[in-house]
Structures are given as C-alpha cells and as structure tokens.
Design a protein around this motif. Structure first.
Motif, short mmCIF file in Angstrom:
data_model
loop_
_atom_site.label_atom_id
_atom_site.label_comp_id
_atom_site.label_asym_id
_atom_site.label_seq_id
_atom_site.Cartn_x
_atom_site.Cartn_y
_atom_site.Cartn_z
N GLY A 129 -28.06 -7.21 -115.23
CA GLY A 129 -28.18 -7.90 -116.50
C GLY A 129 -26.90 -8.04 -117.29
O GLY A 129 -25.80 -7.82 -116.78
N PRO A 130 -27.03 -8.41 -118.57
CA PRO A 130 -25.88 -8.70 -119.42
C PRO A 130 -24.94 -7.50 -119.64
O PRO A 130 -23.75 -7.67 -119.77
CB PRO A 130 -26.49 -9.14 -120.75
N TRP A 131 -25.51 -6.29 -119.70
CA TRP A 131 -24.67 -5.11 -119.88
C TRP A 131 -23.63 -5.02 -118.77
O TRP A 131 -22.44 -4.84 -119.03
CB TRP A 131 -25.53 -3.84 -119.90
N TYR A 132 -24.07 -5.14 -117.53
CA TYR A 132 -23.16 -5.05 -116.39
C TYR A 132 -22.19 -6.22 -116.37
O TYR A 132 -21.00 -6.06 -116.10
CB TYR A 132 -23.95 -4.97 -115.08
N ALA A 133 -22.69 -7.41 -116.68
CA ALA A 133 -21.84 -8.61 -116.69
C ALA A 133 -20.69 -8.46 -117.68
O ALA A 133 -19.59 -8.97 -117.45
CB ALA A 133 -22.67 -9.84 -117.01
N ALA A 134 -20.92 -7.75 -118.78
CA ALA A 134 -19.90 -7.60 -119.82
C ALA A 134 -18.87 -6.51 -119.49
O ALA A 134 -17.82 -6.46 -120.14
CB ALA A 134 -20.58 -7.27 -121.15
N LEU A 135 -19.13 -5.69 -118.51
CA LEU A 135 -18.19 -4.62 -118.17
C LEU A 135 -16.93 -5.19 -117.53
O LEU A 135 -16.97 -6.18 -116.81
CB LEU A 135 -18.83 -3.64 -117.19
N GLU A 136 -15.82 -4.51 -117.78
CA GLU A 136 -14.59 -4.84 -117.05
C GLU A 136 -14.73 -4.25 -115.65
O GLU A 136 -15.14 -3.10 -115.50
CB GLU A 136 -13.38 -4.24 -117.76
N LYS A 137 -14.40 -5.07 -114.65
CA LYS A 137 -14.56 -4.63 -113.27
C LYS A 137 -13.23 -4.70 -112.54
O LYS A 137 -12.37 -5.49 -112.89
CB LYS A 137 -15.60 -5.50 -112.57
N PRO A 138 -13.07 -3.90 -111.49
CA PRO A 138 -11.82 -3.93 -110.73
C PRO A 138 -11.70 -5.24 -109.94
O PRO A 138 -12.69 -5.93 -109.69
CB PRO A 138 -11.95 -2.73 -109.79
N SER A 139 -10.48 -5.55 -109.54
CA SER A 139 -10.23 -6.80 -108.80
C SER A 139 -10.97 -6.85 -107.47
O SER A 139 -11.25 -7.93 -106.96
CB SER A 139 -8.73 -6.97 -108.57
N PHE A 140 -11.31 -5.69 -106.91
CA PHE A 140 -11.98 -5.66 -105.60
C PHE A 140 -13.51 -5.68 -105.72
O PHE A 140 -14.21 -5.52 -104.73
CB PHE A 140 -11.52 -4.44 -104.78
N ASN A 141 -14.03 -5.90 -106.92
CA ASN A 141 -15.49 -5.99 -107.11
C ASN A 141 -16.01 -7.26 -106.43
O ASN A 141 -15.58 -8.36 -106.77
CB ASN A 141 -15.81 -6.01 -108.60
N GLY B 17 -16.39 4.52 -109.72
CA GLY B 17 -15.30 5.22 -110.39
C GLY B 17 -14.39 4.28 -111.17
O GLY B 17 -14.00 4.58 -112.30
N ALA B 18 -14.08 3.12 -110.58
CA ALA B 18 -13.21 2.16 -111.25
C ALA B 18 -13.89 1.58 -112.49
O ALA B 18 -13.25 1.42 -113.54
CB ALA B 18 -12.83 1.04 -110.28
N ILE B 19 -15.17 1.29 -112.40
CA ILE B 19 -15.90 0.75 -113.55
C ILE B 19 -15.95 1.80 -114.66
O ILE B 19 -15.75 1.48 -115.84
CB ILE B 19 -17.30 0.25 -113.14
N TRP B 20 -16.19 3.02 -114.31
CA TRP B 20 -16.21 4.10 -115.31
C TRP B 20 -14.83 4.22 -115.98
O TRP B 20 -14.72 4.33 -117.19
CB TRP B 20 -16.64 5.40 -114.64
N TRP B 21 -13.78 4.18 -115.15
CA TRP B 21 -12.42 4.30 -115.66
C TRP B 21 -12.04 3.13 -116.58
O TRP B 21 -11.40 3.33 -117.62
CB TRP B 21 -11.45 4.36 -114.49
#
Length: 154
Positions: free
Chosen positions: A30-42, A146-150
């Motif tokens: 959903g929208p919560w995940y879409a709004a997260l900053e993600k690593p380039s390898f996502n 780990g990257a998303i948490w960081w």
C-alpha cells in the motif's frame, strides 16, 4: 509415487502457496510502503508475487518430502519453524509497518532455512537443494529490509 505421498505433496504445496497468499492479502504494501525511500537495488513490485509463488511451491515440495520421511524429526520441525517465520515477516514489516522489528524475524527465518539446508544435505539432499533458491532470496530480502530500515529511520 504412492497415493498417500501424492496427497501429502499436493496438500503441502497447496497449503504453503495458499498460506502465503492469505498472508500477502493481509499485508498488502500500500501507500505506506510506496512512500518509503528504497535502495537502488529494490526490484519492481511485480517481481515479488511470481518469485514467492515459485519459492512456495519449492518449499511445499521440500516440506512434503521431509514430512513423509520422518514427520516427528528435526527437518519437519525446522520446516514448520521457517514457514511460521516466513508468514510472520510480512505482517510485521507491512501490516505493522515495522521494518526494524521485521529484520530480526527475517534473520531468524534465514537461520532456520540455513539449518534446514545443513541438516537436509545429509538426510535428504533434494529437499536441501529445493531450499537453496529460498535461502538466496531471503538473503536478498534481508538486504532490502535492512536498507529500507536504514533509509527510513523512525
């Protein structure tokens, strides 16, 4: 293949895939995940469904094999432990929106997968080999978690 083994195999595959699907339904990013900053390898979101479907089929086959050989042994216990952790992870990460708490769940799942592979390697090599792609994907998922948490401190 005996009828009993065939039924066991089908049940393990169907229940594993169905369980993953139900958990997926209750933990839609959903929208919560879409709004997260993600690593380039996502990877793109569409990758996860097909990958998990194939992995759940392989996991189900391995589960049936070890259940049929020794339902009270260490391997079936590890199989049920890893699937419980597998089903818990998306609930913690997506439904509870807690990548920080999801990471230890994922590490425990990863360790149970590696333990399954190590023990099955001697007792039922095909089951161990069926878990190798799963171990690789969960390793990658751990990096993502780990990257998303960081990248998204609370």
């Amino acid at each position: 293949m005996s009828k009993t083994y065939a039924v066991t195999l089908v049940l393990f595959i169907v229940l594993t895939v169905a369980g993953g699907s139900v958990i997926g339904y209750f933990s839609i990013p959903g929208p919560w995940y879409a709004a997260l900053e993600k690593p380039s390898f996502n990877p793109p979101n569409w990758v996860f469904g097909p990958v998990w479907t194939v992995l759940y089929i392989l996991i189900g086959i391995a589960g049936a094999r070890v259940w049929f050989k020794d339902r009270h042994g260490t391997l079936p216990r590890l199989w049920f432990l890893q699937i419980a952790l597998n089903y818990a992870w998306p609930l913690v990460f997506f439904a509870a929106r807690r990548p920080d708490l999801a990471l230890p769940v994922l590490v425990a799942m990863w360790l149970s997968i590696l333990a399954f592979i190590a023990i099955a390697w001697r007792r039922d090599r095909p089951s161990a080999l069926l878990f190798v792609p799963y171990a690789v994907w969960v390793s990658f998922a751990g990096l993502l978690n780990g990257a998303i948490w960081w990248l998204n401190p609370a």
